[in-house]
Scaffold this motif. Structure first.
Motif, PDB file in Angstrom:
ATOM      1  N   PHE A  34       0.831  -1.209   0.000  1.00  0.00           N
ATOM      2  CA  PHE A  34       0.000   0.000   0.000  1.00  0.00           C
ATOM      3  C   PHE A  34       0.862   1.254   0.000  1.00  0.00           C
ATOM      4  CE2 PHE A  34      -3.692  -2.557   1.536  1.00  0.00           C
ATOM      5  CZ  PHE A  34      -4.541  -2.214   0.493  1.00  0.00           C
ATOM      6  N   GLY A  35       1.943   1.248   0.747  1.00  0.00           N
ATOM      7  CA  GLY A  35       2.860   2.390   0.752  1.00  0.00           C
ATOM      8  C   GLY A  35       3.489   2.605  -0.613  1.00  0.00           C
ATOM      9  N   LEU A  36       3.897   1.533  -1.253  1.00  0.00           N
ATOM     10  CA  LEU A  36       4.482   1.619  -2.583  1.00  0.00           C
ATOM     11  C   LEU A  36       3.470   2.148  -3.602  1.00  0.00           C
ATOM     12  CD1 LEU A  36       6.985   1.065  -4.300  1.00  0.00           C
ATOM     13  CD2 LEU A  36       6.118  -1.247  -4.656  1.00  0.00           C
ATOM     14  N   ILE A  37       2.250   1.686  -3.512  1.00  0.00           N
ATOM     15  CA  ILE A  37       1.190   2.173  -4.405  1.00  0.00           C
ATOM     16  C   ILE A  37       0.956   3.661  -4.183  1.00  0.00           C
ATOM     17  CG2 ILE A  37      -1.297   2.057  -4.852  1.00  0.00           C
ATOM     18  CD1 ILE A  37      -1.046  -1.010  -4.436  1.00  0.00           C
ATOM     19  N   SER A  41       1.608   6.437  -7.050  1.00  0.00           N
ATOM     20  CA  SER A  41       0.448   7.235  -7.466  1.00  0.00           C
ATOM     21  C   SER A  41       0.727   8.725  -7.317  1.00  0.00           C
ATOM     22  CB  SER A  41      -0.781   6.858  -6.642  1.00  0.00           C
ATOM     23  OG  SER A  41      -1.126   5.527  -6.855  1.00  0.00           O
ATOM     24  N   THR A  42       1.320   9.133  -6.217  1.00  0.00           N
ATOM     25  CA  THR A  42       1.646  10.541  -6.004  1.00  0.00           C
ATOM     26  C   THR A  42       2.656  11.021  -7.029  1.00  0.00           C
ATOM     27  OG1 THR A  42       1.217  10.286  -3.645  1.00  0.00           O
ATOM     28  CG2 THR A  42       2.505  12.203  -4.320  1.00  0.00           C
ATOM     29  N   TRP A  43       3.674  10.245  -7.281  1.00  0.00           N
ATOM     30  CA  TRP A  43       4.678  10.608  -8.276  1.00  0.00           C
ATOM     31  C   TRP A  43       4.045  10.737  -9.662  1.00  0.00           C
ATOM     32  CZ3 TRP A  43       6.441   7.785 -12.526  1.00  0.00           C
ATOM     33  CH2 TRP A  43       7.523   8.353 -13.191  1.00  0.00           C
ATOM     34  N   PHE A  45       0.882  11.353 -10.407  1.00  0.00           N
ATOM     35  CA  PHE A  45      -0.037  12.490 -10.413  1.00  0.00           C
ATOM     36  C   PHE A  45       0.720  13.791 -10.628  1.00  0.00           C
ATOM     37  CE2 PHE A  45      -2.192  15.880  -8.024  1.00  0.00           C
ATOM     38  CZ  PHE A  45      -3.401  15.904  -8.692  1.00  0.00           C
ATOM     39  N   THR A  46       1.796  14.009  -9.872  1.00  0.00           N
ATOM     40  CA  THR A  46       2.546  15.261 -10.008  1.00  0.00           C
ATOM     41  C   THR A  46       3.271  15.330 -11.352  1.00  0.00           C
ATOM     42  OG1 THR A  46       4.434  14.320  -8.815  1.00  0.00           O
ATOM     43  CG2 THR A  46       2.847  15.585  -7.531  1.00  0.00           C
ATOM     44  N   ARG A  47       3.736  14.217 -11.851  1.00  0.00           N
ATOM     45  CA  ARG A  47       4.411  14.218 -13.152  1.00  0.00           C
ATOM     46  C   ARG A  47       3.409  14.430 -14.275  1.00  0.00           C
ATOM     47  NH1 ARG A  47       9.271  13.136 -15.394  1.00  0.00           N
ATOM     48  NH2 ARG A  47       9.247  12.022 -17.372  1.00  0.00           N
ATOM     49  N   GLN A  48       2.261  13.835 -14.184  1.00  0.00           N
ATOM     50  CA  GLN A  48       1.246  13.951 -15.224  1.00  0.00           C
ATOM     51  C   GLN A  48       0.700  15.376 -15.319  1.00  0.00           C
ATOM     52  OE1 GLN A  48       0.380  11.637 -17.401  1.00  0.00           O
ATOM     53  NE2 GLN A  48      -1.180  12.856 -18.383  1.00  0.00           N
ATOM     54  N   LEU A  49       0.445  16.024 -14.192  1.00  0.00           N
ATOM     55  CA  LEU A  49      -0.116  17.374 -14.204  1.00  0.00           C
ATOM     56  C   LEU A  49       0.945  18.452 -14.359  1.00  0.00           C
ATOM     57  CD1 LEU A  49      -2.965  17.142 -11.557  1.00  0.00           C
ATOM     58  CD2 LEU A  49      -3.105  16.987 -14.028  1.00  0.00           C
ATOM     59  N   ASN A  50       2.216  18.112 -14.203  1.00  0.00           N
ATOM     60  CA  ASN A  50       3.314  19.031 -14.448  1.00  0.00           C
ATOM     61  C   ASN A  50       3.198  20.304 -13.597  1.00  0.00           C
ATOM     62  OD1 ASN A  50       5.596  20.175 -15.555  1.00  0.00           O
ATOM     63  ND2 ASN A  50       4.638  20.676 -17.503  1.00  0.00           N
ATOM     64  N   PHE A  51       3.392  20.191 -12.314  1.00  0.00           N
ATOM     65  CA  PHE A  51       3.305  21.329 -11.403  1.00  0.00           C
ATOM     66  C   PHE A  51       4.512  22.249 -11.601  1.00  0.00           C
ATOM     67  CE2 PHE A  51       0.374  18.444  -9.500  1.00  0.00           C
ATOM     68  CZ  PHE A  51      -0.564  19.241  -8.873  1.00  0.00           C
ATOM     69  N   GLN A  52       4.249  23.514 -11.937  1.00  0.00           N
ATOM     70  CA  GLN A  52       5.300  24.503 -12.134  1.00  0.00           C
ATOM     71  C   GLN A  52       4.818  25.864 -11.655  1.00  0.00           C
ATOM     72  OE1 GLN A  52       7.131  24.689 -15.976  1.00  0.00           O
ATOM     73  NE2 GLN A  52       6.891  22.500 -16.346  1.00  0.00           N
ATOM     74  N   ASP A  53       5.760  26.809 -11.565  1.00  0.00           N
ATOM     75  CA  ASP A  53       5.401  28.184 -11.241  1.00  0.00           C
ATOM     76  C   ASP A  53       4.860  28.854 -12.500  1.00  0.00           C
ATOM     77  OD1 ASP A  53       6.312  27.662  -8.732  1.00  0.00           O
ATOM     78  OD2 ASP A  53       8.174  28.799  -8.924  1.00  0.00           O
TER      79      ASP A  53
END
Length: 178
Positions: A34-37, A41-43, A45-53
């Motif tokens: 569960f921790g690995l999932i 998942s978090t990685w 999500f952030t890579r897919q949405l491309n969080f930037q300034d």
């Protein structure tokens, strides 16, 4: 000779039979999975949405701009950077508002904005009514979106679109211009 179950081979020795309890305490394996999932998942999500300034620069134009305006139209409209004083810009991601972290000169700065999503929108509150407000992608040289006004022409809103850049111009044409 000892009696054996039907499914046992005749050649099985008495001491070859496993006796005792099988250890079934595998709870830690489930926690690790569960921790690995969660981490993956978090990685993703952030890579897919491309969080930037994100930077939004306010410019005041002399002539109104339409949805199909180009860089040449922006130059012809006489757009120049203006200090952000009474104007207020807010970004929306889905239904969550986000205010800028800083406003210096003509630029608002937003931190950690999901760039690659269709769920972003921009809202501008102006102190005076305006004739037109457009969000301009100066890298591409085209209008990203023409914002829609409220009844008083002071609050303008519009969606940003998909996979945008990290810098926009907010081109405002005051109602008394032109």
């Amino acid at each position: 000779m000892a009696t054996r179950a039907r499914h046992e081979a005749r050649w099985t020795a008495e001491d070859a039979v496993v006796k005792g309890r099988v250890a079934r305490n595998r709870f830690w394996v489930i926690l690790v999975l569960f921790g690995l999932i969660a981490v993956v998942s978090t990685w993703a999500f952030t890579r897919q949405l491309n969080f930037q300034d994100l930077q939004v620069q306010l410019q005041v134009c002399q002539e109104p701009l339409a949805q199909d305006a180009t860089s040449a139209d922006v130059e012809a409209a006489g757009c120049t950077p203006a200090d952000v004083t009474d104007e207020r810009v807010r970004l929306w991601h889905q239904s969550s508002p986000r205010d800028p972290v800083s406003a210096e000169g003509p630029t608002w700065q937003f931190e950690d904005v999901p760039i690659d999503t269709v769920a972003n929108a921009v809202q501008v509150d102006l102190p005076e009514p305006a004739r037109s407000v457009v969000l301009f992608d100066h890298d591409e040289g085209s209008v990203r979106t023409a914002l829609t006004p409220d009844a008083a022409d002071t609050r303008w809103t519009g969606t940003v679109g998909t996979r945008g850049p990290t810098s926009y111009w907010l081109l405002v044409t005051p109602s008394q211009a032109g």
